[in-house]
Design a protein around this motif. Structure first.
Motif, short mmCIF file in Angstrom:
data_model
loop_
_atom_site.label_atom_id
_atom_site.label_comp_id
_atom_site.label_asym_id
_atom_site.label_seq_id
_atom_site.Cartn_x
_atom_site.Cartn_y
_atom_site.Cartn_z
N SER A 29 -7.39 -7.09 9.97
CA SER A 29 -6.84 -5.78 9.61
C SER A 29 -6.10 -5.15 10.77
CB SER A 29 -7.96 -4.85 9.15
OG SER A 29 -8.83 -4.54 10.22
N THR A 84 -3.77 -2.12 4.81
CA THR A 84 -3.77 -3.37 5.55
C THR A 84 -4.34 -4.49 4.71
OG1 THR A 84 -4.40 -4.39 7.67
CG2 THR A 84 -6.04 -3.00 6.59
N GLY A 106 0.12 -4.88 7.84
CA GLY A 106 -0.19 -3.51 7.46
C GLY A 106 1.04 -2.69 7.17
N THR A 127 -5.30 -1.12 11.55
CA THR A 127 -5.46 0.25 11.07
C THR A 127 -5.06 1.31 12.10
OG1 THR A 127 -7.76 0.28 11.77
CG2 THR A 127 -7.33 -0.41 9.50
#
Length: 124
Positions: A104, A50, A35, A106
């Motif tokens: 991912s 990401t 990311g 975030t």
């Protein structure tokens, strides 16, 4: 030990483009999500983009969607952030991150490893 080294920042006029790179080492790069976060002066760090371990999933914060593109080259252990149509409000230190997730990253709480950051300055 995981190491992340960013490069590609600089000074650009509004409307211009930059491509950030992040070289990773210390573990199997292709197994984990990557990311980008950023921090502007006087503001908290915020999520930018990401990408999943396989590149099949990408996600962007609303303010950069359609202008920024995240990608990765697992053969080179490198993740990229192509930034187009840059605006003065994009000015910040940009950080490459990774963690234990595969799909991912975030939030700052899931970013276990951070690069040193690269400065992006967009003039009006």
């Amino acid at each position: 030990q995981v190491q992340l080294v960013e490069s590609g920042g600089g000074l650009v006029q509004a409307g211009g483009s930059l491509r950030l790179s992040c070289a990773a080492s210390g573990r199997t790069f292709s197994n984990y999500a990557m990311g980008w976060f950023r921090q502007a002066p006087g503001k908290e760090r915020e999520f930018v983009a990401t990408i999943s371990y396989s590149s099949h999933y990408t996600y962007y914060t609303a303010s950069v969607k359609g202008r920024f593109t995240i990608s990765r080259d697992n053969a080179k252990n490198t993740v990229y952030l192509q930034m187009n149509s840059l605006k003065p409000e994009d000015t910040a230190v940009y950080y490459c991150v990774t963690g234990s997730a595969t799909m991912s990253i975030t939030t700052t709480s899931t970013a276990d490893y951070w690069g040193q950051g690269t400065q992006v300055t967009v003039s009006s």
